[in-house]
Design a protein around this motif. Sequence first.
Motif, short mmCIF file in Angstrom:
data_model
loop_
_atom_site.label_atom_id
_atom_site.label_comp_id
_atom_site.label_asym_id
_atom_site.label_seq_id
_atom_site.Cartn_x
_atom_site.Cartn_y
_atom_site.Cartn_z
N MET A 1 0.84 -1.18 0.00
CA MET A 1 0.00 0.00 0.00
C MET A 1 0.89 1.24 0.00
SD MET A 1 -3.00 1.32 2.53
CE MET A 1 -2.01 1.68 3.94
N ASN A 2 0.46 2.25 -0.76
CA ASN A 2 1.19 3.51 -0.83
C ASN A 2 0.49 4.52 0.08
OD1 ASN A 2 2.06 6.14 -1.67
ND2 ASN A 2 2.85 5.24 -3.56
N GLY A 3 1.10 4.80 1.21
CA GLY A 3 0.52 5.71 2.19
C GLY A 3 0.38 7.13 1.68
N TRP A 4 1.28 7.55 0.79
CA TRP A 4 1.21 8.90 0.23
C TRP A 4 -0.04 9.05 -0.64
CZ3 TRP A 4 4.19 12.31 2.46
CH2 TRP A 4 5.40 11.90 3.02
N PHE A 5 -0.29 8.04 -1.47
CA PHE A 5 -1.49 8.09 -2.31
C PHE A 5 -2.75 8.04 -1.45
CE2 PHE A 5 0.78 5.92 -6.16
CZ PHE A 5 1.46 7.11 -6.44
N LEU A 6 -2.72 7.23 -0.40
CA LEU A 6 -3.88 7.16 0.48
C LEU A 6 -4.13 8.51 1.14
CD1 LEU A 6 -6.12 5.44 1.70
CD2 LEU A 6 -4.51 4.80 3.53
N ALA A 7 -3.06 9.15 1.61
CA ALA A 7 -3.21 10.47 2.23
C ALA A 7 -3.74 11.48 1.21
CB ALA A 7 -1.88 10.94 2.80
N LEU A 119 1.16 15.51 -2.04
CA LEU A 119 1.13 14.13 -1.55
C LEU A 119 1.18 13.13 -2.70
CD1 LEU A 119 -1.52 14.62 1.27
CD2 LEU A 119 0.89 13.96 1.62
N ALA A 120 0.42 13.40 -3.76
CA ALA A 120 0.42 12.51 -4.92
C ALA A 120 1.80 12.48 -5.58
CB ALA A 120 -0.65 12.93 -5.92
N ALA A 121 2.45 13.65 -5.67
CA ALA A 121 3.77 13.70 -6.29
C ALA A 121 4.80 12.93 -5.46
CB ALA A 121 4.20 15.16 -6.46
N VAL A 122 4.77 13.11 -4.15
CA VAL A 122 5.73 12.39 -3.30
C VAL A 122 5.48 10.88 -3.40
CG1 VAL A 122 6.44 11.99 -0.90
CG2 VAL A 122 6.10 14.32 -1.73
N GLY A 123 4.22 10.48 -3.45
CA GLY A 123 3.92 9.06 -3.59
C GLY A 123 4.40 8.47 -4.90
N ALA A 124 4.48 9.30 -5.93
CA ALA A 124 4.90 8.82 -7.25
C ALA A 124 6.41 8.77 -7.41
CB ALA A 124 4.30 9.70 -8.34
N LEU A 125 7.14 9.37 -6.47
CA LEU A 125 8.60 9.35 -6.57
C LEU A 125 9.19 7.97 -6.45
CD1 LEU A 125 9.53 12.55 -4.52
CD2 LEU A 125 9.58 12.26 -6.99
#
Length: 125
Positions: A1-7, A119-125
């Motif tokens: 699970m990607n917590g950044w995407f969830l946030a 948040l979406a950008a950090v999750g995509a890194l």
Amino acid sequence: MNGWFLAAGLTSAGVAAVHARAGGRDVVRPLLAGDLPDEPRRVLHSVWHMVTADLVLAAAALIGLALYHHPGANMVAWLLAAHFTAYAAVFLWISLAAGWTRPWLRLPQWLLLLPVGALAAVGAL
């Protein structure tokens, strides 16, 4: 699970709720009661609901990206990050162009939109 995407998805869902509730009261009701001709008023009313749908669907997409790994997930996340960052930039630009004092607080929607993009950008890194 990607917590950044969830946030990002949960934040987007919160933004959608604020948009629908507070925006309906503070923006849509006065708009519909205003003196604009009927056609532009109905177009703006439609656009309001399109943005509501956009925010809800973006929240669903980000939550889906968080919970399930999909090919191309990062591409979708980068597009959603750009999408929310662009929304925030538009609110800042319009506020600054108005010549108001403390313009960043007159239309504070960017404060809700920019974190979703970040948040979406950090999750995509």
